[in-house]
Design a protein around this motif. Structure first.
Motif, mmCIF file in Angstrom:
data_model
loop_
_atom_site.group_PDB
_atom_site.id
_atom_site.type_symbol
_atom_site.label_atom_id
_atom_site.label_comp_id
_atom_site.label_asym_id
_atom_site.label_seq_id
_atom_site.Cartn_x
_atom_site.Cartn_y
_atom_site.Cartn_z
ATOM 1 N N ARG A 297 46.601 67.347 73.240
ATOM 2 C CA ARG A 297 46.559 67.453 71.703
ATOM 3 C C ARG A 297 46.045 69.066 71.240
ATOM 4 N N SER A 299 45.916 70.753 67.611
ATOM 5 C CA SER A 299 46.098 70.537 66.130
ATOM 6 C C SER A 299 45.573 71.771 65.472
ATOM 7 N N HIS A 301 44.530 72.827 61.191
ATOM 8 C CA HIS A 301 44.054 72.771 59.928
ATOM 9 C C HIS A 301 43.685 74.021 59.263
ATOM 10 N N GLU A 341 49.036 65.139 60.697
ATOM 11 C CA GLU A 341 47.996 64.009 61.128
ATOM 12 C C GLU A 341 46.711 64.243 60.285
ATOM 13 N N SER A 346 49.716 68.209 63.972
ATOM 14 C CA SER A 346 49.232 67.961 65.422
ATOM 15 C C SER A 346 50.488 67.883 66.207
ATOM 16 N N THR A 348 50.869 66.026 70.255
ATOM 17 C CA THR A 348 50.502 65.293 71.204
ATOM 18 C C THR A 348 51.365 64.947 72.413
#
Length: 355
Positions: A297, A299, A301, A341, A346, A348
Motif C-alpha cells: 500500500r 498512500s 495525504h 481513500e 491510495s 493497493t
C-alpha cells in the motif's frame, strides 16, 4: 531393450510378464480340457511368443516414429514390407525357443507344417502388427502434443520475461528524468545541495542498475531502493514538507516481487502530491503478508491542496507500468486498486507471496 529409456525397461518387462501369465492361465484351462498332461506347456507357448513379440513391438514403435509426418503412401509401402518381416521373425523366434526347450527336457515336439504355420500364425501376426502400429501412433502423437505444449509454455515464459524486461526498462528513464528535473530546479539556488543530490542520485542509480539485472528480488531489497529515493526527495523538498513513513511486517520482507516495482508508484505519489499541495505531504509505504498473499500500500495525504482536480484514474505512466508488470508476471493472481481513500490517494497492490 535398447529402444526403451532405462526407466521404462523394468515396467515393460513387468507388463509382458503379467500379460504372459494371464494368457498362460487362460490357455492352461483349455489345455487340461483337451487332455494335456504337462502343465508347463501352455506357459512355454505363451511366453515364447511374448519373448519375441516384446522386442518386435519396440521395433514397430520405432518404425512408426520414423514414418511420422511422411506421405501416407510411403507409410503404407513401408508397413507392407515390414509386416512379412515382423511375422517371419516372430514365427522363427517363437518356434526356435519352443524347440530348444522341448529338446532340453527331452519331450518330442512336432509343430504344424510351414504353410499351415504361415497362414495360422501370419493372420494373428497381422492383427498384432496393426494393433502395435495404432498404439504406437497414439503414443507418438501424445508425445508430440506434449512436446508442443512444452515448447508453447517455454515460448510464453520467454515472451513474458521479455515483456517484463521491457516494462522494467521503462522505470529507470521515467524515474531518472523526473529526478533530474527536480534537481535542476535547485542547482542555481543552492549549488552545495544540488551537488549532494546528484551524488545521492548516482548511488541510487547504481543500485537500480544492479536490481534490474536480478529481474526479481525480495521486498527487503525493494525497500532498500525506495528508502534512499525518498531520502533524496526529502532532501529536495525538505523533511517538514515531505514526511515519509515505511512499515513492513517481518513476514512480508522475504516475499519476492519484480525488481523496481514500487519505485514508480512512490515517485508518482511524491511528484503529484507535492505539486498539488502547498503544505506538508505525508507518504506511507506499508507491506503486510496475509497467508500466501503480499499486500502493498502506497498512500499520500497533503494538508493544503492547491486544487481539487481529480487525479488520473489510471494513475499515470508509472502505475500503468505497475499494472502491466503484475499482469505479465502473475496474471489474474495479482490486483491493483488506485483511488481516493479517507482524504488521501491510495494505491493497493496484492500479489502472491513467494519466499
Amino acid at each position: 531393450m535398447t529402444l526403451l529409456p532405462p526407466r521404462w525397461r523394468l515396467p515393460y518387462v513387468a507388463l509382458l510378464t503379467v500379460v504372459g501369465l494371464l494368457l498362460s492361465v487362460s490357455a492352461l484351462e483349455a489345455y487340461r480340457l483337451s487332455g494335456g498332461r504337462r502343465a508347463w506347456e501352455p506357459f512355454l507357448w505363451e511366453f515364447s511368443s511374448l519373448a519375441v513379440l516384446g522386442p518386435l513391438a519396440l521395433g514397430v514403435h520405432a518404425l512408426v516414429g520414423r514414418l511420422h509426418g511422411r506421405h501416407w503412401r510411403h507409410q503404407l509401402a513401408a508397413h507392407l514390407l515390414a509386416l512379412p518381416v515382423f511375422s517371419g521373425l516372430h514365427i522363427a523366434g517363437m518356434f526356435g525357443l519352443r524347440l530348444l526347450v522341448y529338446g532340453l527336457v527331452g519331450v518330442p515336439y512336432r509343430p504344424d507344417d510351414i504353410p499351415t504355420l504361415l497362414v495360422f500364425e501370419g493372420g494373428k501376426d497381422a492383427v498384432s502388427y496393426i494393433s502395435f502400429c495404432l498404439i504406437s501412433r497414439g503414443v507418438w502423437m501424445a508425445g508430440a502434443a506434449t512436446q508442443r505444449q512444452q515448447e508453447l509454455e517455454r515460448a510464453r515464459r520467454e515472451l513474458a520475461e521479455l515483456r517484463l524486461a521491457r516494462l522494467a526498462d521503462q522505470v529507470q528513464p521515467h524515474f531518472l528524468f523526473n529526478t533530474l528535473n527536480l534537481i535542476s530546479s535547485v542547482m542555481y539556488e543552492d549549488v552545495a545541495r544540488a551537488d549532494r543530490l546528484l551524488c545521492q542520485l548516482a548511488d541510487l542509480l547504481r543500485q537500480t542498475l544492479a536490481a534490474q539485472q536480478r529481474v526479481e528480488h525480495t521486498l527487503r531489497d525493494e525497500l532498500a531502493l525506495v528508502q534512499p529515493f525518498l531520502a533524496l526527495m526529502q532532501a529536495r523538498f525538505g523533511e517538514q514538507r515531505l514526511v515519509v513513513q515505511i512499515a513492513a511486517d517481518d513476514d512480508a520482507l522475504d516475499c519476492r516481487l519484480p525488481a523496481l516495482l514500487l519505485l514508480a508508484p512512490v515517485e508518482n505519489a511524491v511528484k503529484h502530491d507535492v505539486a498539488r499541495h502547498l503544505g506538508r505531504v505525508t507518504l506511507v509505504v506499508a507491506a503486510t503478508r496475509q497467508g500466501g498473499r503480499l499486500r502493498l500500500r502506497v498512500s499520500n495525504h497533503g494538508d493544503r491542496p492547491v486544487q481539487e482536480t481529480a487525479p488520473d484514474p489510471e494513475g499515470g505512466l508509472g502505475l500503468r507500468n505497475l499494472r502491466e508488470r503484475l499482469a505479465a508476471r502473475y496474471g489474474d493472481a495479482a490486483s491493483v486498486h488506485f483511488g481516493p481513500e479517507g482524504g488521501a490517494m491510495s494505491l493497493t497492490a496484492e500479489l502472491p507471496c513467494v519466499s
